[in-house]
Scaffold this motif. Structure first.
Motif, PDB file in Angstrom:
ATOM      1  N   PHE A 368       0.667  -1.172  -0.012  1.00  0.00           N
ATOM      2  CA  PHE A 368       0.069  -0.082  -0.155  1.00  0.00           C
ATOM      3  C   PHE A 368       0.862   1.353  -0.080  1.00  0.00           C
ATOM      4  O   PHE A 368       1.090   1.712   0.925  1.00  0.00           O
ATOM      5  N   VAL A 369       1.498   1.780  -1.066  1.00  0.00           N
ATOM      6  CA  VAL A 369       2.433   2.794  -1.331  1.00  0.00           C
ATOM      7  C   VAL A 369       2.269   3.506  -2.265  1.00  0.00           C
ATOM      8  O   VAL A 369       2.676   4.749  -2.412  1.00  0.00           O
ATOM      9  N   ARG A 370       1.084   2.948  -3.413  1.00  0.00           N
ATOM     10  CA  ARG A 370       0.929   4.039  -4.111  1.00  0.00           C
ATOM     11  C   ARG A 370      -0.743   4.074  -4.522  1.00  0.00           C
ATOM     12  O   ARG A 370      -1.248   2.916  -4.587  1.00  0.00           O
ATOM     13  N   SER A 371      -1.232   5.256  -4.909  1.00  0.00           N
ATOM     14  CA  SER A 371      -2.712   5.428  -5.223  1.00  0.00           C
ATOM     15  C   SER A 371      -2.940   4.952  -6.655  1.00  0.00           C
ATOM     16  O   SER A 371      -2.067   5.132  -7.675  1.00  0.00           O
ATOM     17  N   TYR A 373      -5.770   6.026  -8.316  1.00  0.00           N
ATOM     18  CA  TYR A 373      -6.455   6.902  -9.035  1.00  0.00           C
ATOM     19  C   TYR A 373      -6.422   8.071  -8.041  1.00  0.00           C
ATOM     20  O   TYR A 373      -6.626   7.844  -6.790  1.00  0.00           O
ATOM     21  N   PRO A 374      -6.775   9.458  -8.644  1.00  0.00           N
ATOM     22  CA  PRO A 374      -6.692  10.589  -7.789  1.00  0.00           C
ATOM     23  C   PRO A 374      -7.672  10.923  -7.095  1.00  0.00           C
ATOM     24  O   PRO A 374      -7.642  11.715  -6.104  1.00  0.00           O
ATOM     25  N   THR A 375      -9.055  10.326  -7.340  1.00  0.00           N
ATOM     26  CA  THR A 375     -10.455  10.601  -6.352  1.00  0.00           C
ATOM     27  C   THR A 375     -10.271   9.540  -5.477  1.00  0.00           C
ATOM     28  O   THR A 375      -9.570   8.436  -5.577  1.00  0.00           O
ATOM     29  N   GLU A 376     -11.161   9.763  -4.384  1.00  0.00           N
ATOM     30  CA  GLU A 376     -11.457   8.831  -3.301  1.00  0.00           C
ATOM     31  C   GLU A 376     -12.444   7.873  -3.740  1.00  0.00           C
ATOM     32  O   GLU A 376     -13.376   7.730  -3.316  1.00  0.00           O
ATOM     33  N   ARG A 377     -11.911   6.767  -4.131  1.00  0.00           N
ATOM     34  CA  ARG A 377     -12.655   5.591  -4.439  1.00  0.00           C
ATOM     35  C   ARG A 377     -12.434   4.458  -3.263  1.00  0.00           C
ATOM     36  O   ARG A 377     -13.518   3.873  -2.985  1.00  0.00           O
ATOM     37  N   ASN A 378     -11.211   4.352  -2.860  1.00  0.00           N
ATOM     38  CA  ASN A 378     -10.882   3.298  -1.668  1.00  0.00           C
ATOM     39  C   ASN A 378      -9.828   3.999  -0.996  1.00  0.00           C
ATOM     40  O   ASN A 378      -8.829   3.614  -1.044  1.00  0.00           O
ATOM     41  N   PRO A 379     -10.327   4.978  -0.203  1.00  0.00           N
ATOM     42  CA  PRO A 379      -9.392   5.718   0.609  1.00  0.00           C
ATOM     43  C   PRO A 379      -8.654   5.094   1.564  1.00  0.00           C
ATOM     44  O   PRO A 379      -9.565   4.242   2.478  1.00  0.00           O
ATOM     45  N   ALA A 380      -7.469   5.105   1.944  1.00  0.00           N
ATOM     46  CA  ALA A 380      -6.576   4.378   2.955  1.00  0.00           C
ATOM     47  C   ALA A 380      -5.438   5.314   3.437  1.00  0.00           C
ATOM     48  O   ALA A 380      -4.670   5.940   2.566  1.00  0.00           O
ATOM     49  N   LEU A 381      -5.067   5.180   4.778  1.00  0.00           N
ATOM     50  CA  LEU A 381      -4.084   5.751   5.394  1.00  0.00           C
ATOM     51  C   LEU A 381      -3.163   4.974   6.179  1.00  0.00           C
ATOM     52  O   LEU A 381      -3.473   4.282   6.854  1.00  0.00           O
ATOM     53  N   ASN A 382      -2.060   4.941   5.358  1.00  0.00           N
ATOM     54  CA  ASN A 382      -0.878   3.871   5.948  1.00  0.00           C
ATOM     55  C   ASN A 382       0.060   4.811   7.031  1.00  0.00           C
ATOM     56  O   ASN A 382       0.877   5.500   6.696  1.00  0.00           O
ATOM     57  N   LEU A 383      -0.150   4.467   8.517  1.00  0.00           N
ATOM     58  CA  LEU A 383       0.439   5.235   9.465  1.00  0.00           C
ATOM     59  C   LEU A 383       1.547   4.513   9.971  1.00  0.00           C
ATOM     60  O   LEU A 383       1.615   3.248  10.328  1.00  0.00           O
ATOM     61  N   VAL A 384       2.544   5.236  10.307  1.00  0.00           N
ATOM     62  CA  VAL A 384       3.770   4.892  11.077  1.00  0.00           C
ATOM     63  C   VAL A 384       3.820   5.704  12.557  1.00  0.00           C
ATOM     64  O   VAL A 384       3.977   6.942  12.589  1.00  0.00           O
ATOM     65  N   ALA A 385       3.530   5.144  13.771  1.00  0.00           N
ATOM     66  CA  ALA A 385       3.641   5.983  14.888  1.00  0.00           C
ATOM     67  C   ALA A 385       4.701   6.014  15.748  1.00  0.00           C
ATOM     68  O   ALA A 385       5.698   5.051  15.921  1.00  0.00           O
TER      69      ALA A 385
END
Length: 542
Positions: A368-371, A373-385
């Motif tokens: 999960f490192v690259r979108s 498509y530019p619109t939010e069809r399947n939004p995801a946020l990959n976080l490092v705490a």
């Protein structure tokens, strides 16, 4: 005896004055600088000097790209920065070239303008004695009206005519020199417009997130990057505020952008409160300022709840990485987390920060490192705490979009986990604190500018093109007519009548002059066809 010396008295020659070498050097230097060859060389150098401004990112337009260039090219970027390659149009060497060009053009134009005005006010010259030596020459029977009839034909074809007894001189084609002067005068006006924009103009870049809490007011402190001209003070900036209400974007199936539109609310002492729309090719026009839309992206809304139950929300923008899918990277920092409500004391080593990659359209499977498509069809946020002392209290300048890696290398900040969050999902950390991905806000990157020389530049460029057309298509030429007696020889068909000797020459390179001369002779003789006559009249507009 007295001897008288009657030899003529010799007078010693006056001593010759030695020329002033400094004055001679200055005179020759001025002549070289104001020559047309030097002006053309300087114009060519100016075009070459502008190339780095088109190839390399410029601080006044895209400071984030300049920073990225330093990251991508750590060896070359400092060297280019020392010579002003990231501020080409404000550099010393670029200014020196256009100031020399400005001086050279003035020195070239002034005497030419004086000579051209003198030529416009003067009468066409008298006919030469030997017209047979001219490039075009012929002899024809005199028309019934004589020189008056010839002059009338020439005037209809828009020639400047002068009648001197039995001679007629005519000239036209002043448009060429007029176009030349307009062209070079417009170049001077362009340079003046650039100077006005540089001295009295200002510009600034601002990233504006949607929402009333993120409104922006036009002060220098609120710009991410601001540049004021030498004659502009911070107090001179117009007073207005902008709030981003909505942003709409459409993309093709390939991900290429198709349409952008930002809706903002404008208010302030210098602007009436109103709602306005603007896009990439249609900037927002304000009093003494224009707002340009440069880019856009997403600001993930993250809520962090510490171990005492206190929640904080971050909507910091994530910067796009440059791909078509609008993959974005950024930082959400919570330096005031885990403050004990009983004592009000904050543990410096319990500060929290989350670095992440936001994907508007995440793939179904890792990585999960690259979108996609530019619109939010399947939004995801990959976080490092990260937890620890973020170093924000040290007063050392840093980026709000990146974690200070020095704190990580020294062990003051430690990674505590990673997680991929979908919209609305919550992540519980090892100490019981939670982080929740609430959604996103849109943001836009704005360039706000004021250029007082832009109107002069626009008008000057239009006049420059008009002058260039006149310079290219105008042809200077002259014709002469002289009434001469016919040959009285016997058998001559014109015996006892008058003839007209005609000569013509082009003052510039004009391959079509022979055809025009033939049409002119036919018109004087009275046997020109109407189509050729109309063509000759239209050509006379030159």
């Amino acid at each position: 005896m007295t001897v008288v010396d009657d030899r003529p008295e010799t007078v010693a020659p006056a001593p010759r004055r030695r020329p002033n070498r400094l004055l001679a050097l200055l005179r020759n230097s001025w002549r070289q600088l104001t020559s047309m060859r030097t002006a053309l060389i300087l114009l060519f150098l100016l075009a070459i000097a502008a190339i780095p401004g088109s190839v390399l990112p410029q601080r006044g337009i895209s400071p984030e790209k300049v920073n990225q260039y330093f990251v991508d090219h750590p060896d070359w970027a400092p060297r280019l920065n020392r010579i002003g390659a990231f501020e080409v149009f404000g550099s010393v060497w670029f200014s020196a070239i256009y100031l020399l060009l400005f001086t050279s053009l003035i020195g070239c134009i002034t005497p030419r303008l004086r000579d051209h005005i003198r030529a416009l006010r003067s009468r066409p010259p008298a006919a030469p004695k030997r017209m047979a030596r001219l490039p075009q020459h012929t002899v024809l029977p005199a028309p019934p009206g004589g020189t008056a009839a010839i002059a009338e034909v020439l005037r209809k074809r828009r020639w400047r005519v002068e009648v001197r007894g039995d001679e007629v001189s005519a000239e036209k084609g002043y448009l060429k020199e007029t176009g030349n002067l307009l062209f070079h005068t417009s170049l001077i006006a362009v340079l003046i417009g650039v100077a006005l924009g540089s001295w009295y103009g200002w510009s600034g870049n601002r990233l504006l997130v949607a929402g009333a809490d993120n409104a922006f007011c036009n002060t220098r402190q609120q710009y991410a990057e601001a540049k004021l001209g030498p004659r502009v003070d911070s107090a001179d900036l117009p007073r207005f505020c902008l709030r981003l209400d909505d942003f709409q974007a459409r993309f093709l199936a390939s991900g290429q952008p198709e349409f952008f539109n930002a809706t903002v609310t404008v208010d302030g002492p210098d602007e009436p409160t109103r709602s306005a729309d603007f896009s990439v090719n249609s900037p927002l026009r304000l009093n003494d300022a224009n707002v340009y839309l440069l880019g856009h992206g997403y600001a993930p809304v993250i809520r962090y709840t510490d171990r005492f139950g206190n929640s904080q929300i971050s909507d910091e923008p994530f910067l796009t990485t440059g791909d078509m899918g609008l993959t974005s990277e950024g930082l959400a920092a919570f330096p005031d987390a885990n403050v004990d409500p009983a004592t009000g004391q904050r543990a410096p080593d319990q500060q929290m920060a989350f670095t992440g990659i936001y994907l508007p359209t995440a793939p179904e499977q890792a990585p999960f490192v690259r979108s996609q498509y530019p619109t939010e069809r399947n939004p995801a946020l990959n976080l490092v705490a990260y937890r620890g002392n973020l170093g924000l209290d040290a007063g050392i300048p840093g980026s709000v979009y990146e974690l200070d890696q020095r704190q990580v290398r020294t062990g003051k900040v430690k990674e505590v986990g990673t997680k991929l969050l979908r919209k609305g999902e919550k992540w519980t950390l090892d100490d019981g604190t939670t982080v929740e991905f609430l959604g996103t806000e849109r943001y836009v990157t704005l360039s706000i500018r004021h250029d007082p020389g832009s109107t002069m530049l626009l008008v000057s460029c239009g006049v420059l093109l008009v002058g260039l057309m006149g310079s290219l298509f105008g042809k200077r030429r002259r014709v002469f007519f002289r009434m001469v007696p016919a040959d009285p020889g016997e058998g001559s068909p014109t015996s006892g009548s008058s003839l007209v000797e005609v000569g013509g020459l082009p003052r510039t390179d004009y391959p079509g002059f022979a055809d025009e001369f033939t049409q002119l002779i036919a018109a004087v003789k009275g046997d020109a066809d109407p189509a050729a006559e109309r063509a000759g009249v239209r050509e006379g507009a030159e």
